[in-house]
Motif scaffolding. Structure first.
Motif, short mmCIF file in Angstrom:
data_model
loop_
_atom_site.label_atom_id
_atom_site.label_comp_id
_atom_site.label_asym_id
_atom_site.label_seq_id
_atom_site.Cartn_x
_atom_site.Cartn_y
_atom_site.Cartn_z
N LYS A 40 0.84 -1.20 0.00
CA LYS A 40 0.00 0.00 0.00
C LYS A 40 0.88 1.26 0.00
CE LYS A 40 -3.68 2.16 2.76
NZ LYS A 40 -4.61 1.99 3.88
N HIS A 94 -4.81 -5.43 -14.18
CA HIS A 94 -6.10 -5.80 -13.58
C HIS A 94 -5.94 -6.21 -12.11
CE1 HIS A 94 -10.15 -6.74 -13.19
NE2 HIS A 94 -10.22 -7.90 -13.79
N GLY A 124 -5.02 -3.04 -10.01
CA GLY A 124 -6.20 -2.19 -9.84
C GLY A 124 -7.17 -2.76 -8.82
N THR A 125 -7.35 -4.08 -8.85
CA THR A 125 -8.24 -4.73 -7.90
C THR A 125 -7.72 -4.60 -6.48
OG1 THR A 125 -8.86 -6.31 -9.62
CG2 THR A 125 -9.41 -6.90 -7.35
N VAL A 127 -5.84 -2.24 -5.29
CA VAL A 127 -6.02 -0.85 -4.84
C VAL A 127 -7.48 -0.60 -4.45
CG1 VAL A 127 -5.92 1.57 -5.57
CG2 VAL A 127 -4.02 0.04 -6.10
N ALA A 128 -8.40 -1.13 -5.25
CA ALA A 128 -9.83 -0.96 -4.93
C ALA A 128 -10.18 -1.61 -3.60
CB ALA A 128 -10.69 -1.56 -6.05
N VAL A 133 -6.91 -0.01 -0.71
CA VAL A 133 -6.61 1.42 -0.56
C VAL A 133 -7.91 2.23 -0.58
CG1 VAL A 133 -5.27 3.39 -1.41
CG2 VAL A 133 -4.35 1.07 -1.64
N VAL A 134 -8.67 2.11 -1.67
CA VAL A 134 -9.94 2.84 -1.75
C VAL A 134 -11.01 2.12 -0.90
CG1 VAL A 134 -11.67 3.80 -3.32
CG2 VAL A 134 -9.29 3.65 -4.04
N VAL A 137 -13.48 0.01 -1.69
CA VAL A 137 -14.84 0.12 -2.22
C VAL A 137 -15.57 -1.22 -2.04
CG1 VAL A 137 -14.10 -0.38 -4.60
CG2 VAL A 137 -16.17 0.95 -4.20
N GLU A 138 -16.81 -1.13 -1.59
CA GLU A 138 -17.62 -2.34 -1.40
C GLU A 138 -18.38 -2.69 -2.68
OE1 GLU A 138 -17.37 -4.30 0.87
OE2 GLU A 138 -16.62 -3.21 2.60
N PRO A 139 -18.69 -3.97 -2.93
CA PRO A 139 -18.39 -5.12 -2.06
C PRO A 139 -17.02 -5.75 -2.26
CG PRO A 139 -19.79 -5.80 -3.90
CD PRO A 139 -19.52 -4.33 -4.09
N ILE A 140 -16.15 -5.14 -3.06
CA ILE A 140 -14.83 -5.76 -3.28
C ILE A 140 -14.03 -5.82 -1.98
CG2 ILE A 140 -12.54 -5.30 -4.28
CD1 ILE A 140 -13.73 -4.83 -6.92
N LEU A 148 -15.20 -8.83 0.27
CA LEU A 148 -15.41 -10.13 -0.39
C LEU A 148 -14.42 -11.15 0.18
CD1 LEU A 148 -17.42 -10.50 -2.77
CD2 LEU A 148 -15.48 -10.24 -4.31
N LEU A 207 -12.99 -13.62 -4.49
CA LEU A 207 -12.39 -12.60 -5.35
C LEU A 207 -11.51 -13.27 -6.41
CD1 LEU A 207 -12.05 -9.54 -5.78
CD2 LEU A 207 -10.03 -9.66 -4.33
#
Lengths: 215, 215
Positions: free
Chosen positions: B117, B164, B167-168, B170-171, B174-175, B177-180, B183, B188
């Motif tokens: 991170k 890919h 990016g996943t 980081v989502a 770091v960010v 974001v749900e539901p990622i 999960l 995943l």
């Protein structure tokens, strides 16, 4: 944390009276705080105006809608949401390519591209900024894409697709890794299309843990 | 710019003499400069040592291989390359899942996750740091994945897959974001697997612009 005083007006010593840009900045500082503290849904024009020590009408005058104010706190170009929402109006079976074309297209344009690059850097720098981006993505993009999809696990699908195009944009325009960086735009869209289409409308494995789509 | 002494020996007694950690830092500063100026391939132990005013053997003593020194300049955990390369030794038909499991698994571990991170944030903050990351990815991950694949447009395939999974991560981390973000890990991996497999070994559209794979 903030440098503003209670009424949010900029009183820099020596000359520099508040003026319009000082007030606009004070609103932006207040907005960022309120969005971070209460989330996109919880923050209100009234609360932000109170925090900045101005009339709510002035917030609306400077920044328009809540979306636009939020976009401004992240330095996000106002076209972003509009163009993405337009892309969602096409046929479901072509959504993968349409979504890639709309989002990645915003990065190809020098002006919106530079703003998106600045926004991503801001959003990834601190947990607070990442939280702002997350909240906005969830409230204004993921929900919108999910509503368009219908079917199963729509929020998961929307987030997988959004994550993929955002990651690709960062690889192409921020990290500039080859051959993604110099690939013709149409080729990039054609390469991503089928993978995005699978996430949006294709068969996904039936995973017990991936189900609660409306937490 | 550097604070190291010529012989790089730790002389800690009393006061703030340069000492071991000062020398290590000076090497890191010199390494970052050389990698940024000459790229991963162009930078040498000898050049970095000269820049830091120490013996090349000392650079090797503190940092081991050039990979490890580079990883240190990006605060990258040394396990990263090792585990990714291990994942590549499995059957080609399962590479999508194996690659997702290996890379995303590094982010699940609290220690390597925190380091990754920090690394991503560093790399995305400035163009110089982004350039370091790009160069490293190209020299040490993309080439290695591409070599494993054989077939057509292997560098493009490797970059699409790497982009890919990064990016996943980081989502998710770091960010957040749900539901990622919440999960289950295995879910995943199962969701991403088929899309990564398409990039790595599946049918890609035949695009005139996407062909020059060894520029």
């Amino acid at each position: 944390m903030t440098t503003g005083n209670a009424d949010g007006v900029d009183r820099r010593p020596g000359g520099r009276r508040p003026g319009q840009s000082g007030t606009k900045d004070a609103i932006l500082v207040a907005a960022r705080e309120q969005f971070a503290a209460k989330g996109y849904a919880g923050a209100t024009f009234r609360g932000i105006a109170a925090e900045a020590g101005v009339d709510p009408a002035l917030v609306r005058h400077f920044y328009g809608t809540k979306d636009q104010l939020f976009a401004a706190t992240l330095h996000m170009p106002p076209e972003v949401l509009e163009r993405l929402h337009e892309a969602l109006d096409g046929p479901l079976g072509e959504l993968g390519e349409a979504f890639a074309r709309a989002y990645l297209g915003l990065w190809e344009d020098p002006e919106t591209g530079a703003a998106l690059k600045a926004m991503m850097r801001t959003a990834l720098t601190t947990d607070e900024a990442a939280g702002l981006l997350r909240d906005f993505l969830q409230a204004r993009i993921v929900e919108r894409v999910a509503a368009q999809l219908g079917g199963d696990r729509t929020r998961l699908r929307a987030v997988l697709a959004a994550t993929h195009v955002v990651g690709t944009a960062v690889a192409r325009h921020v990290v500039r890794v080859e051959p993604i960086a110099s690939l013709p735009f149409d080729d990039l869209v054609a390469l991503l299309g089928p993978n995005l289409q699978r996430y949006l409308t294709g068969d996904l494995p039936d995973l017990p843990g991936a189900h609660p789509q409306h937490p």
